[in-house]
Structures are given as structure tokens and as C-alpha cells.
Design a protein around this motif. Structure first.
Motif, PDB file in Angstrom:
ATOM      1  N   THR A  91       0.837  -1.210   0.000  1.00 33.06           N
ATOM      2  CA  THR A  91       0.000   0.000   0.000  1.00 33.06           C
ATOM      3  C   THR A  91       0.874   1.263   0.000  1.00 33.06           C
ATOM      4  O   THR A  91       0.537   2.260  -0.662  1.00 33.06           O
ATOM      5  N   TYR A  95       1.016   4.224  -2.831  1.00 31.47           N
ATOM      6  CA  TYR A  95       0.927   5.642  -2.459  1.00 31.47           C
ATOM      7  C   TYR A  95       2.127   6.430  -3.014  1.00 31.47           C
ATOM      8  O   TYR A  95       1.967   7.510  -3.591  1.00 31.47           O
ATOM      9  N   THR A 117     -10.836  -2.524  -8.456  1.00 29.28           N
ATOM     10  CA  THR A 117     -11.634  -2.799  -7.249  1.00 29.28           C
ATOM     11  C   THR A 117     -13.061  -3.166  -7.623  1.00 29.28           C
ATOM     12  O   THR A 117     -13.639  -4.133  -7.094  1.00 29.28           O
ATOM     13  N   VAL A 138     -13.799  -4.898  -0.777  1.00 31.39           N
ATOM     14  CA  VAL A 138     -13.382  -3.869   0.179  1.00 31.39           C
ATOM     15  C   VAL A 138     -11.886  -3.959   0.444  1.00 31.39           C
ATOM     16  O   VAL A 138     -11.155  -2.950   0.460  1.00 31.39           O
ATOM     17  N   LEU A 139     -11.389  -5.195   0.662  1.00 30.14           N
ATOM     18  CA  LEU A 139      -9.957  -5.366   0.908  1.00 30.14           C
ATOM     19  C   LEU A 139      -9.127  -4.939  -0.297  1.00 30.14           C
ATOM     20  O   LEU A 139      -8.062  -4.326  -0.154  1.00 30.14           O
ATOM     21  N   THR A 140      -9.611  -5.282  -1.489  1.00 27.45           N
ATOM     22  CA  THR A 140      -8.891  -4.858  -2.699  1.00 27.45           C
ATOM     23  C   THR A 140      -8.822  -3.339  -2.790  1.00 27.45           C
ATOM     24  O   THR A 140      -7.786  -2.759  -3.127  1.00 27.45           O
ATOM     25  N   GLY A 141      -9.946  -2.673  -2.468  1.00 25.45           N
ATOM     26  CA  GLY A 141      -9.954  -1.210  -2.483  1.00 25.45           C
ATOM     27  C   GLY A 141      -9.038  -0.617  -1.442  1.00 25.45           C
ATOM     28  O   GLY A 141      -8.341   0.372  -1.691  1.00 25.45           O
ATOM     29  N   LEU A 142      -8.994  -1.231  -0.235  1.00 23.55           N
ATOM     30  CA  LEU A 142      -8.120  -0.720   0.820  1.00 23.55           C
ATOM     31  C   LEU A 142      -6.648  -0.884   0.467  1.00 23.55           C
ATOM     32  O   LEU A 142      -5.815  -0.058   0.847  1.00 23.55           O
ATOM     33  N   VAL A 143      -6.319  -1.959  -0.259  1.00 22.05           N
ATOM     34  CA  VAL A 143      -4.921  -2.226  -0.587  1.00 22.05           C
ATOM     35  C   VAL A 143      -4.456  -1.412  -1.791  1.00 22.05           C
ATOM     36  O   VAL A 143      -3.289  -0.999  -1.850  1.00 22.05           O
ATOM     37  N   ALA A 146      -7.466   2.917  -2.204  1.00 16.70           N
ATOM     38  CA  ALA A 146      -7.366   3.895  -1.116  1.00 16.70           C
ATOM     39  C   ALA A 146      -5.994   4.585  -1.073  1.00 16.70           C
ATOM     40  O   ALA A 146      -5.920   5.821  -1.010  1.00 16.70           O
ATOM     41  N   THR A 150      -5.368   8.526  -1.887  1.00 21.93           N
ATOM     42  CA  THR A 150      -4.708   9.379  -0.888  1.00 21.93           C
ATOM     43  C   THR A 150      -3.494  10.088  -1.480  1.00 21.93           C
ATOM     44  O   THR A 150      -3.284  11.287  -1.259  1.00 21.93           O
TER      45      THR A 150
END
Length: 394
Positions: A91, A95, A117, A138-143, A146, A150
Motif C-alpha cells: 500500500t 501511495y 476494485t 473492500v480489501l482490494t480497495g483498501l490495498v 485507497a 490518498t
């Protein structure tokens, strides 16, 4: 190629060391994300961990490379017992790819990860057909999505701040340029005003003092000294007035009297006195129609042009009649000074050419026209000034 890369930032080194040791610690205590997987030995989870940890050292200098290697590493991690530290490192690499990568990469990654995602969420719903499949999306989006979003938000804020800083610097630069131009224009105006007020008196003093020294006659010397004294007193008064205006520019005071065209008769009277010894006479022809006077800057410019023309006539004109003609209409104020052109005997004052430059500048600053030159037996000065003061940009 890696030898040409800059040294890693100390924060990146610290981040890499902490991430790797955290992953090793979790593996040592048996904490894994998918302990049920037995495709590979447990220690295999350390390989992607170390590889991604090493990529942290290059997150600023080679963000695209680190993201590509990180993607392969996080996929490989899914075939081991899994490490949350490896996922967290990925992640951060996502970023960093947005924050430190090229603008095109920064624009594409949030969109790409968002589409991935959505695609993963739909695929798992179709495959598993259970509400828990949403957790995969959701996990794919968080990894992926997101951290990319950011990073894009932070990058936009940085670019906006940099653009604001550049605009502020440009504004400050323009303000400094305007201040410099204003100071230069004010200095030029002061130089013209000083020249026009004092040059006439000093020229007369130079001519009559030369006459007093070269002609051995008590009467001539007495007349010359009288003219010298009168012009010295007047010149000193003009200098004191100008110095007073400059010294008290920031204080509240009554404005000094501004010369007008109605004062030309007095100006020519003085010129007759000063030029009598040189055989010069001065005639005023005021052909202005009755009506309100022009704006003060226009009238002052016309007066100063006549004044400087008379000064030049006292210094250079041959014996004869100097004619000053003033014309006016609703749109223009015209002044014309014709003085005899030819060889002149007796004392003369030197000239620098600054008078002609000053007259031309006065006319052009008001949007008018100025010409000066020989016209048959005369040296003629003409100036046309707008009666409504349409000044040009300085």
C-alpha cells in the motif's frame, strides 16, 4: 543502472527496516493472514516481504519499478501463509508511485485501481454468490484504490501550493517592476522639472557673465550684473520651492502654484529683459478661444515647452524676433515657437540636448506630438497636446 540512482532518503531507510523487522516478528510468533495455506513452506512468506522491503529504499527515485515489483510480490504473497506487513508495504508503494511518479502515472493509477476494485468485487459476487464476497472487494480497495486516492489528493494539494507560491513570487516580481518603473518615471519627471525651472536662469547667467567679462564697459557690466542677480534670485527661489516639495512630499501642505498659459506674458517679459543684450525681441500671439482652461498637466506641459524653447532661443538664436504662438480648440492645445536661425555674435551658453529630450517626453507622456527643427530662416518648435489629457502608459 541502479548505480545512477540517488541515495535513499533516511525516512525510506527507516521505513524499510521497520517494515521488514515487523514482518519477521509476525512470522516468528506465527501470526499470518492465511495460516491454512500449505502450498509453500512457512518461511517462503519472508521472500516477498524482504523484496518489498528493499523496494521501500527506491520508492522516491524509481516509483514505477517499485510498484511493478511490489505488485508481483503481493501476488506471490497470496501463495504463502501471507504476511500483513507485506500488504502494508505494498500500500505504501502504491501511495509513493502516485506521489513521486510522473504526472501521467499519478493520474492513471487512481482510475485504474478503482476499476480493478469494482471488477474484483463484481467477479467475487458472481463466483461466490454470498454477501461476504463484498469483503474481497473492500480489501482490494483498501490495498490498492485507497492509497492511490490518498496519494493523488496529497499530490494535488502540493501542486496547488506550489502554483500559489509561484503566483505569489510572480506578483511580488511584478510589484517590484511596477515600483522600479514608478521610481524611474518619477526621477525622469523630477529631472525635466528641475531642468525647465533652472536651466533658463542659469543660461542667462552664463550669457551675461560672459558678456561682462568680455566687454570692458562699466555700463554693460552693471546691466549684466543686474540681470545675473535677478536670475540668480529667481533660480534660487525655484530650487527652494522644488526642494521643499520633495522634502515635504509625504506631509499635508498646500499645493504650490502650477504655471499656466496665462503666465506666458510674464515669461516673455523676463525673456525680453534677458535677451535684450543679444538683440532678441519676443512676441506672444495667444490665439486661444475663450473657454475653460485645459487640464493642469496639459497646461503645465505647454508652459514648460514654451519656457524651454525661450531658453534655447536665448542660448542659440540669432538677433531678431522670437515669436510664440498658442492655439487651442476643444481637442488640442498647440504651441509654436519660432526663433531666428543663423550665426550669432557675442557670448553663447553651451547646450546638452536635454531640453529637446525633455520637451519630447512631456508631449509623448500626454499622448501628444512634438517636432523641432530648421524651417527656412527659423528654428521652429511645435507641440500638439490633447486638451482632454489622454495620457499614454509610461
Amino acid at each position: 543502472m541502479l548505480t545512477h540512482l540517488p541515495r535513499p532518503h533516511r525516512h525510506d531507510v527507516l521505513l524499510a527496516v521497520v517494515s521488514v523487522f515487523l514482518g519477521i516478528g509476525l512470522w516468528a510468533v506465527g501470526a499470518s493472514s492465511s495460516p491454512s495455506r500449505d502450498l509453500l513452506p512457512d518461511w517462503a512468506v519472508l521472500v516477498p516481504l524482504v523484496v518489498l522491503g528493499a523496494m521501500e529504499l527506491l520508492r522516491r527515485s524509481a516509483p514505477r519499478v517499485t510498484l511493478a515489483v511490489g505488485t508481483i510480490g503481493v501476488v506471490a504473497d497470496q501463495f504463502t501463509v501471507g504476511s500483513i506487513a507485506t500488504v502494508l508495504i505494498f500500500t505504501d508503494l502504491m501511495y509513493a508511485a502516485v506521489v513521486y511518479g510522473k504526472p501521467a502515472t499519478a493520474r492513471r493509477l487512481p482510475v485504474t485501481t478503482g476499476l480493478i476494485t469494482v471488477a474484483v468485487t463484481i467477479a467475487t459476487l458472481v463466483w461466490l454468490r454470498t454477501p461476504q464476497a463484498l469483503l474481497v472487494g473492500v480489501l482490494t480497495g483498501l490495498v490498492s484504490f485507497a492509497p492511490a486516492l490518498t496519494g493523488a489528493t496529497l499530490r494535488n494539494h502540493r501542486e496547488a501550493a506550489e502554483a500559489a507560491r509561484l503566483r505569489a513570487e510572480q506578483t511580488a516580481l511584478l510589484a517590484e517592476m511596477d515600483r522600479t518603473q514608478a521610481v524611474t518615471a518619477e526621477r525622469a519627471r523630477m529631472a525635466r522639472e528641475l531642468h525647465d525651472m533652472v536651466a533658463n536662469h542659469l543660461s542667462v547667467i552664463a550669457i551675461h557673465s560672459t558678456a561682462a567679462l568680455s566687454i570692458d564697459s562699466p555700463a554693460t557690466s552693471r546691466d549684466a550684473l543686474g540681470v545675473i542677480r535677478e536670475n540668480s534670485v529667481q533660480g534660487l527661489a525655484e530650487m527652494r520651492r522644488l526642494i521643499g516639495l520633495l522634502r515635504d512630499a509625504g506631509a499635508e501642505r498646500e499645493p504650490g502654484a502650477v504655471p499656466t498659459l496665462d503666465g506666458l506674458e510674464a515669461l516673455l517679459k523676463q525673456a525680453r529683459t534677458n535677451g535684450a543684450a543679444s538683440g532678441l525681441d519676443f512676441v506672444l500671439r495667444d490665439e486661444r478661444p475663450p473657454g475653460p482652461p485645459p487640464p493642469a498637466p496639459v497646461e503645465l506641459a505647454a508652459y514648460r515647452i514654451v519656457q524651454e524653447s525661450l531658453t534655447n532661443a536665448l542660448k542659440h538664436a540669432a538677433p531678431g524676433t522670437v515669436t510664440v504662438r498658442v492655439r487651442g480648440s476643444d481637442d488640442l492645445i498647440g504651441v509654436e515657437v519660432g526663433s531666428p536661425y543663423g550665426e550669432r555674435s557675442g557670448p553663447r551658453a553651451p547646450g546638452s540636448g536635454a531640453g529637446l529630450i525633455g520637451m519630447r517626453e512631456r508631449a509623448e507622456l500626454l499622448g501628444g506630438e512634438f517636432t523641432a527643427g530648421r524651417d527656412g530662416p527659423l528654428w521652429r518648435v511645435r507641440a500638439s497636446l490633447p486638451a482632454r489629457e489622454k495620457a499614454v502608459e509610461a
